[in-house]
Each structure stands twice: as structure tokens, then as C-alpha cells.
Scaffold this motif. Structure first.
Motif, PDB file in Angstrom:
ATOM      1  N   SER A   1       0.830  -1.188   0.000  1.00 12.85           N
ATOM      2  CA  SER A   1       0.000   0.000   0.000  1.00 12.85           C
ATOM      3  C   SER A   1       0.872   1.247   0.000  1.00 12.85           C
ATOM      4  CB  SER A   1      -0.890  -0.008   1.241  1.00 12.85           C
ATOM      5  OG  SER A   1      -1.686   1.143   1.259  1.00 12.85           O
TER       6      SER A   1
ATOM      7  N   GLU B   1       0.773   2.947 -10.127  1.00 13.17           N
ATOM      8  CA  GLU B   1       0.616   2.005  -9.014  1.00 13.17           C
ATOM      9  C   GLU B   1      -0.720   2.214  -8.308  1.00 13.17           C
ATOM     10  OE1 GLU B   1       3.986   2.083  -6.360  1.00 13.17           O
ATOM     11  OE2 GLU B   1       5.390   1.939  -8.033  1.00 13.17           O
TER      12      GLU B   1
ATOM     13  N   LEU C   1      -3.646   0.935 -10.355  1.00 15.81           N
ATOM     14  CA  LEU C   1      -3.781  -0.524 -10.275  1.00 15.81           C
ATOM     15  C   LEU C   1      -4.399  -0.956  -8.951  1.00 15.81           C
ATOM     16  CD1 LEU C   1      -0.439  -1.567 -11.991  1.00 15.81           C
ATOM     17  CD2 LEU C   1      -2.741  -1.547 -12.976  1.00 15.81           C
ATOM     18  N   ILE C   2      -4.224  -0.146  -7.920  1.00 15.80           N
ATOM     19  CA  ILE C   2      -4.877  -0.418  -6.634  1.00 15.80           C
ATOM     20  C   ILE C   2      -6.355  -0.032  -6.718  1.00 15.80           C
ATOM     21  CG2 ILE C   2      -5.000   0.296  -4.204  1.00 15.80           C
ATOM     22  CD1 ILE C   2      -1.893   0.625  -4.365  1.00 15.80           C
ATOM     23  N   ASP C   3      -6.612   1.143  -7.302  1.00 14.49           N
ATOM     24  CA  ASP C   3      -7.989   1.640  -7.402  1.00 14.49           C
ATOM     25  C   ASP C   3      -8.845   0.806  -8.354  1.00 14.49           C
ATOM     26  OD1 ASP C   3      -7.289   3.664  -5.660  1.00 14.49           O
ATOM     27  OD2 ASP C   3      -7.084   5.193  -7.222  1.00 14.49           O
TER      28      ASP C   3
ATOM     29  N   PRO D   1      -8.305  -2.748  -9.587  1.00 10.96           N
ATOM     30  CA  PRO D   1      -7.566  -4.008  -9.665  1.00 10.96           C
ATOM     31  C   PRO D   1      -8.003  -4.895 -10.830  1.00 10.96           C
ATOM     32  CG  PRO D   1      -9.009  -3.992  -7.765  1.00 10.96           C
ATOM     33  CD  PRO D   1      -9.070  -2.632  -8.366  1.00 10.96           C
ATOM     34  N   GLU D   2      -9.220  -4.731 -11.279  1.00  7.50           N
ATOM     35  CA  GLU D   2      -9.682  -5.568 -12.397  1.00  7.50           C
ATOM     36  C   GLU D   2      -8.896  -5.281 -13.671  1.00  7.50           C
ATOM     37  OE1 GLU D   2     -12.113  -1.804 -12.347  1.00  7.50           O
ATOM     38  OE2 GLU D   2     -11.502  -3.219 -10.835  1.00  7.50           O
ATOM     39  N   GLN D   3      -8.347  -4.059 -13.816  1.00  7.88           N
ATOM     40  CA  GLN D   3      -7.538  -3.740 -14.986  1.00  7.88           C
ATOM     41  C   GLN D   3      -6.137  -4.313 -14.857  1.00  7.88           C
ATOM     42  OE1 GLN D   3      -7.715   0.489 -15.695  1.00  7.88           O
ATOM     43  NE2 GLN D   3      -9.866   0.397 -16.320  1.00  7.88           N
ATOM     44  N   ASN D   4      -5.734  -4.658 -13.674  1.00  4.21           N
ATOM     45  CA  ASN D   4      -4.435  -5.258 -13.415  1.00  4.21           C
ATOM     46  C   ASN D   4      -4.378  -6.694 -13.883  1.00  4.21           C
ATOM     47  OD1 ASN D   4      -1.798  -5.419 -12.526  1.00  4.21           O
ATOM     48  ND2 ASN D   4      -2.348  -5.708 -10.392  1.00  4.21           N
ATOM     49  N   GLU D   5      -5.541  -7.321 -14.039  1.00  3.12           N
ATOM     50  CA  GLU D   5      -5.594  -8.744 -14.407  1.00  3.12           C
ATOM     51  C   GLU D   5      -5.448  -8.963 -15.891  1.00  3.12           C
ATOM     52  OE1 GLU D   5      -9.268 -10.077 -12.701  1.00  3.12           O
ATOM     53  OE2 GLU D   5      -8.626  -9.599 -10.667  1.00  3.12           O
TER      54      GLU D   5
END
Length: 146
Positions: free
Chosen positions: A2, A134, A137-139, A141-145
Motif C-alpha cells: 500500500s 501504481e 492498479l490499486i484503485d 484491480p480488475e484492470q491489473n488482471e
């Protein structure tokens, strides 16, 4: 991991969206990267200008040194150590060359300082864009996958 709260805030150069809930969007990241890229372009141009001025200053300093050597030789050889009117013109030319070289050195120093400043801003903007990525990607997370 975090991010600390101070890193979650948008950098000064990101315009907040009226619909934003303090989440970092993909558009925020793209805007930050584009601004960092623009700053790097400016920094590169400033560095090229500074380097060109350094080269000119170096050439003029060499020329001034040669003029001073010529003036000293003229004083010692031609006049047997006395300073005549012919030596005045030679010395004047050497002095003018030294003044011109000093002016170019001053310009080169200022241009180098400006390039350093722009590079620092560009580095900060790049670091901020990385923090925003960063956070995005936290806000989201579905786009991080993907």
C-alpha cells in the motif's frame, strides 16, 4: 504494498476530474505520462543548447588564451620588454577575446543550470506518473488482471 497517503494524492500537474472520487483513472495516468514525456523533450532540448554553448565557450576560451599568449610574446619579443602602441592593440584584442569568452561561459553556466532544473522536473514528473500507475492498479484491480 500500500502507498502512504501522501503518495495517493494526485501530483500538482494532474487536473482533477469533476466526476473523480479521488480514484486514479487510466486517463490520469496517461496525462501524467504525457506531461513527463513533454518535460523530458524540453529537458533534452535545453541540454543540447547548454552543450552547444559549452562548446562555443570552450572554443572562445582557447582563442582568448592564444590571444593572451600572442600579446605576451609581442611584449617580450618585439619591444624588448617595453609596452608600445603596437602592443596596446594586441593587448586590447586579447582583453576583448577574454571578455567574450567570459560572457559565453556565463551563458553556458546558465543554460546548464536551466537544463538541470528541467531534468529534475522531468524526473519528478516521471516518478509521479509511476506512483499514479501504481495507485491506478490499486484503485482498479480488475484492470491489473489483463
Amino acid at each position: 504494498p500500500s502507498l502512504p497517503p501522501q503518495c495517493r494524492r494526485k501530483p500538482f500537474f494532474i487536473t482533477p476530474s469533476p466526476t473523480s472520487l479521488n480514484a486514479v483513472t487510466e486517463d490520469d495516468v496517461i496525462e501524467a505520462v504525457e506531461k513527463a514525456e513533454a518535460l523530458w523533450v524540453n529537458a533534452l532540448e535545453a541540454r543540447k543548447k547548454a552543450n552547444a554553448l559549452v562548446d562555443v565557450a570552450e572554443g572562445e576560451a582557447t582563442s582568448a588564451s592564444e590571444s593572451a599568449d600572442t600579446a605576451m610574446e609581442a611584449l617580450n619579443v618585439q619591444s624588448g620588454g617595453t609596452f608600445g602602441m603596437s602592443n596596446v592593440e594586441t593587448a586590447k584584442g586579447a582583453l576583448n577575446a577574454a571578455l567574450d569568452a567570459g560572457s559565453k561561459v556565463d551563458q553556458a553556466v546558465k543554460a546548464t543550470e536551466e537544463a538541470d532544473k528541467l531534468e529534475k522536473l522531468a524526473e519528478e514528473a516521471l516518478a509521479a506518473s509511476e506512483v499514479l500507475l501504481e495507485q491506478h492498479l490499486i484503485d482498479f484491480p480488475e484492470q491489473n488482471e489483463d
